[in-house]
Scaffold this active site. Structure first.
Site, PDB file in Angstrom:
ATOM      1  N   TYR A  47       0.806  -1.237   0.000  1.00 49.74           N
ATOM      2  CA  TYR A  47       0.000   0.000   0.000  1.00 49.74           C
ATOM      3  C   TYR A  47       0.840   1.289   0.000  1.00 49.74           C
ATOM      4  O   TYR A  47       0.336   2.349  -0.347  1.00 49.74           O
ATOM      5  CB  TYR A  47      -0.924   0.063   1.232  1.00 49.74           C
ATOM      6  N   HIS A 102      -0.786 -11.654   1.577  1.00 52.57           N
ATOM      7  CA  HIS A 102      -1.764 -10.760   0.932  1.00 52.57           C
ATOM      8  C   HIS A 102      -2.642 -11.488  -0.089  1.00 52.57           C
ATOM      9  O   HIS A 102      -3.853 -11.290  -0.129  1.00 52.57           O
ATOM     10  CB  HIS A 102      -1.021  -9.600   0.259  1.00 52.57           C
ATOM     11  N   SER A 184     -13.060  -3.768   1.876  1.00 55.78           N
ATOM     12  CA  SER A 184     -14.012  -3.019   1.034  1.00 55.78           C
ATOM     13  C   SER A 184     -15.444  -3.200   1.558  1.00 55.78           C
ATOM     14  O   SER A 184     -16.371  -3.446   0.766  1.00 55.78           O
ATOM     15  CB  SER A 184     -13.915  -3.452  -0.438  1.00 55.78           C
ATOM     16  N   PRO A 185     -15.671  -3.066   2.863  1.00 56.77           N
ATOM     17  CA  PRO A 185     -16.999  -3.335   3.420  1.00 56.77           C
ATOM     18  C   PRO A 185     -18.048  -2.309   2.990  1.00 56.77           C
ATOM     19  O   PRO A 185     -19.248  -2.575   3.073  1.00 56.77           O
ATOM     20  CB  PRO A 185     -16.764  -3.274   4.941  1.00 56.77           C
ATOM     21  N   LEU A 186     -17.574  -1.139   2.516  1.00 53.44           N
ATOM     22  CA  LEU A 186     -18.518  -0.111   2.057  1.00 53.44           C
ATOM     23  C   LEU A 186     -18.609  -0.119   0.531  1.00 53.44           C
ATOM     24  O   LEU A 186     -19.052   0.865  -0.068  1.00 53.44           O
ATOM     25  CB  LEU A 186     -18.065   1.270   2.572  1.00 53.44           C
ATOM     26  N   ARG A 188     -16.291   0.212  -1.484  1.00 54.98           N
ATOM     27  CA  ARG A 188     -15.479   1.378  -1.879  1.00 54.98           C
ATOM     28  C   ARG A 188     -16.273   2.678  -1.853  1.00 54.98           C
ATOM     29  O   ARG A 188     -16.066   3.570  -2.675  1.00 54.98           O
ATOM     30  CB  ARG A 188     -14.851   1.158  -3.256  1.00 54.98           C
ATOM     31  N   GLY A 189     -17.223   2.803  -0.946  1.00 48.73           N
ATOM     32  CA  GLY A 189     -17.974   4.048  -0.783  1.00 48.73           C
ATOM     33  C   GLY A 189     -19.311   4.032  -1.509  1.00 48.73           C
ATOM     34  O   GLY A 189     -20.175   4.871  -1.256  1.00 48.73           O
ATOM     35  N   SER A 192     -22.941   4.254   0.230  1.00 47.28           N
ATOM     36  CA  SER A 192     -23.518   5.528   0.682  1.00 47.28           C
ATOM     37  C   SER A 192     -23.980   6.390  -0.473  1.00 47.28           C
ATOM     38  O   SER A 192     -24.883   7.198  -0.327  1.00 47.28           O
ATOM     39  CB  SER A 192     -22.489   6.339   1.468  1.00 47.28           C
TER      40      SER A 192
HETATM   41  N1  LIG Z   1      -6.524  -7.762   1.357  1.00 51.01           N
HETATM   42  C1  LIG Z   1      -6.830  -7.176   0.222  1.00 51.01           C
HETATM   43  O1  LIG Z   1      -6.570  -7.682  -0.878  1.00 51.01           O
HETATM   44  C2  LIG Z   1      -7.537  -5.854   0.280  1.00 51.01           C
HETATM   45  C3  LIG Z   1      -8.097  -5.299  -0.884  1.00 51.01           C
HETATM   46  C4  LIG Z   1      -8.772  -4.075  -0.775  1.00 51.01           C
HETATM   47  C5  LIG Z   1      -8.839  -3.431   0.463  1.00 51.01           C
HETATM   48  N2  LIG Z   1      -8.232  -3.981   1.571  1.00 51.01           N
HETATM   49  C6  LIG Z   1      -8.259  -3.305   2.891  1.00 51.01           C
HETATM   50  O2  LIG Z   1      -9.594  -2.947   3.225  1.00 51.01           O
HETATM   51  C7  LIG Z   1      -9.673  -1.554   3.460  1.00 51.01           C
HETATM   52  C8  LIG Z   1     -11.038  -1.017   3.109  1.00 51.01           C
HETATM   53  O3  LIG Z   1     -11.389  -1.310   1.778  1.00 51.01           O
HETATM   54  P1  LIG Z   1     -11.453  -0.194   0.626  1.00 51.01           P
HETATM   55  O4  LIG Z   1     -10.527   0.934   0.966  1.00 51.01           O
HETATM   56  O5  LIG Z   1     -11.227  -0.934  -0.653  1.00 51.01           O
HETATM   57  O6  LIG Z   1     -12.963   0.267   0.569  1.00 51.01           O
HETATM   58  P2  LIG Z   1     -14.129   0.706   1.612  1.00 51.01           P
HETATM   59  O7  LIG Z   1     -13.614   0.754   2.988  1.00 51.01           O
HETATM   60  O8  LIG Z   1     -15.280  -0.166   1.282  1.00 51.01           O
HETATM   61  O9  LIG Z   1     -14.487   2.142   1.078  1.00 51.01           O
HETATM   62  C9  LIG Z   1     -13.638   3.261   1.193  1.00 51.01           C
HETATM   63  C10 LIG Z   1     -14.374   4.451   0.603  1.00 51.01           C
HETATM   64  O10 LIG Z   1     -15.553   4.687   1.367  1.00 51.01           O
HETATM   65  C11 LIG Z   1     -15.555   6.026   1.839  1.00 51.01           C
HETATM   66  N3  LIG Z   1     -16.112   6.018   3.209  1.00 51.01           N
HETATM   67  C12 LIG Z   1     -15.508   5.620   4.354  1.00 51.01           C
HETATM   68  N4  LIG Z   1     -16.348   5.735   5.401  1.00 51.01           N
HETATM   69  C13 LIG Z   1     -17.513   6.214   4.901  1.00 51.01           C
HETATM   70  C14 LIG Z   1     -18.744   6.562   5.480  1.00 51.01           C
HETATM   71  N5  LIG Z   1     -18.961   6.402   6.793  1.00 51.01           N
HETATM   72  N6  LIG Z   1     -19.725   7.047   4.677  1.00 51.01           N
HETATM   73  C15 LIG Z   1     -19.526   7.208   3.347  1.00 51.01           C
HETATM   74  N7  LIG Z   1     -18.367   6.897   2.723  1.00 51.01           N
HETATM   75  C16 LIG Z   1     -17.364   6.397   3.503  1.00 51.01           C
HETATM   76  C17 LIG Z   1     -14.123   6.468   1.837  1.00 51.01           C
HETATM   77  O11 LIG Z   1     -14.084   7.874   1.710  1.00 51.01           O
HETATM   78  P3  LIG Z   1     -12.924   8.800   2.374  1.00 51.01           P
HETATM   79  O12 LIG Z   1     -11.671   7.997   2.283  1.00 51.01           O
HETATM   80  O13 LIG Z   1     -12.944  10.019   1.561  1.00 51.01           O
HETATM   81  O14 LIG Z   1     -13.271   9.066   3.816  1.00 51.01           O
HETATM   82  C18 LIG Z   1     -13.580   5.745   0.616  1.00 51.01           C
HETATM   83  O15 LIG Z   1     -13.892   6.437  -0.558  1.00 51.01           O
HETATM   84  C19 LIG Z   1      -8.519  -1.006   2.604  1.00 51.01           C
HETATM   85  O16 LIG Z   1      -8.190   0.300   2.933  1.00 51.01           O
HETATM   86  C20 LIG Z   1      -7.447  -2.018   2.904  1.00 51.01           C
HETATM   87  O17 LIG Z   1      -6.865  -1.794   4.183  1.00 51.01           O
HETATM   88  C21 LIG Z   1      -7.610  -5.193   1.494  1.00 51.01           C
END
Ligand SMILES: NC(=O)c1ccc[n+]([C@@H]2O[C@H](COP(=O)([O-])OP(=O)(O)OC[C@H]3O[C@@H](n4cnc5c(N)ncnc54)[C@H](OP(=O)(O)O)[C@@H]3O)[C@@H](O)[C@H]2O)c1
Length: 260
Positions: A47, A102, A184-186, A188-189, A192
């Site tokens: 990352y 990973h 990516s529980p949201l 990716r946003g 909302s």
């Molecule tokens: N192991 C793997 O292969 C893998 C792959 C993908 C992700 N991950 C991990 O999982 C984490 C989370 O997944 P992700 O980053 O892909 O996606 P996510 O958490 O589903 O979504 C992130 C997006 O949602 C927005 N957001 C956050 N909180 C919110 C809320 N309360 N209301 C509205 N929008 C909101 C964020 O905006 P802002 O940032 O502008 O606040 C960002 O644009 C990653 O950061 C990483 O650590 C792991």
């Protein structure tokens, strides 16, 4: 913030953690999250955010459950050790609470990788071993390859738009006492941004947001936690307040039916 067991390690971790892929929120957002109980902080050598995480938690290291990952191209024995040492340096810490593979890599024997992971535990550099993006078969093979440690977690994509892990990975993890970490529980946003009659209805019923409803639903089982990423302070606050209450059985059934 509700605490949940980490595998059958005896350790507890926060139900909502903080992801840091594509994270640009500096030290402030992460520190606020830890203060509000989202102490499970997730990063990866891939990352490029380990240094920021290290700076953010420098003086609060003892409050944080620190998780990072070795990249799939670094799964030969020597490379795993080198990657872990790199992560320890970037994170400015003596020990990684959770070290994950990973992604699986079928070109490198899993036995070699898992032996290296065990070596890191024996040397005191890693507390717990986890995996990410592993199928049931991958988890079985990885566990068989170890002689003294147990896999404590599998980090997988799990959100309202992708509930496929409910078919096999999530039930298997429950049976084997492996924590599921939902990434990516949201969606990716997207959860909302989109209009959705069921989420809108439940959000207004509970006085919560759609993101909070989604996170609460995904973490409804004892062995599932989530790691949303939030750059903004408001999103951090919102995500932390997704824990500490529960949707009713009827609410869960409604979401279950709607997001098939
Ligand atoms: N192991 C793997 O292969 C893998 C792959 C993908 C992700 N991950 C991990 O999982 C984490 C989370 O997944 P992700 O980053 O892909 O996606 P996510 O958490 O589903 O979504 C992130 C997006 O949602 C927005 N957001 C956050 N909180 C919110 C809320 N309360 N209301 C509205 N929008 C909101 C964020 O905006 P802002 O940032 O502008 O606040 C960002 O644009 C990653 O950061 C990483 O650590 C792991």
């Amino acid at each position: 913030m509700l605490q949940k067991p980490l595998g059958d390690s005896g350790e507890m971790i926060s139900e909502i953690g903080q992801g840091t892929w594509d994270y640009h929120g500096g030290v402030e957002s992460l520190r606020l999250g830890v203060t509000l109980g989202a102490t499970h902080v997730d990063t990866a050598e891939m990352y490029g955010t380990e240094t920021t995480v290290g700076k953010a938690i420098k003086d609060i290291r003892d409050k944080v459950f620190l998780a990072t990952k070795v990249s799939p191209q670094h799964l030969h024995q020597k490379d795993v050790i080198k990657a872990a040492e790199g992560s320890l340096k970037h994170l400015d810490t003596q020990v990684l609470d959770l070290y994950m593979i990973h992604w699986p890599n079928s070109n490198i024997p899993i036995k070699e990788t898992m032996k290296a992971m065990e070596e890191l535990v024996h040397d005191g550099k890693v507390k717990h071993i986890g995996v990410s993006n592993f199928s049931v078969h991958d988890m079985e093979e990885a566990q068989r390859a170890m002689s003294s440690e147990k896999i404590v977690s599998n980090q997988i994509q799990y959100n309202l738009a992708n509930r496929s892990p409910e078919v096999d990975v999530i039930p298997y993890c429950k049976k084997e006492k492996i924590t599921v970490v939902a990434y990516s529980p949201l969606s990716r946003g997207a959860v909302s941004r989109k209009k959705d009659e069921v989420l809108d209805k439940l959000a207004s019923k509970h006085g919560k947001t759609k993101a909070q409803i989604a996170l609460n639903f995904l973490t409804r089982e004892e062995h599932v936690v989530a790691i949303p990423k939030a750059n903004s302070l408001d999103h951090v606050k919102e995500n932390c307040a997704a824990s500490g209450w529960r949707l009713s059985k009827e609410d869960i059934a409604l979401i279950d039916e709607h997001f098939r």
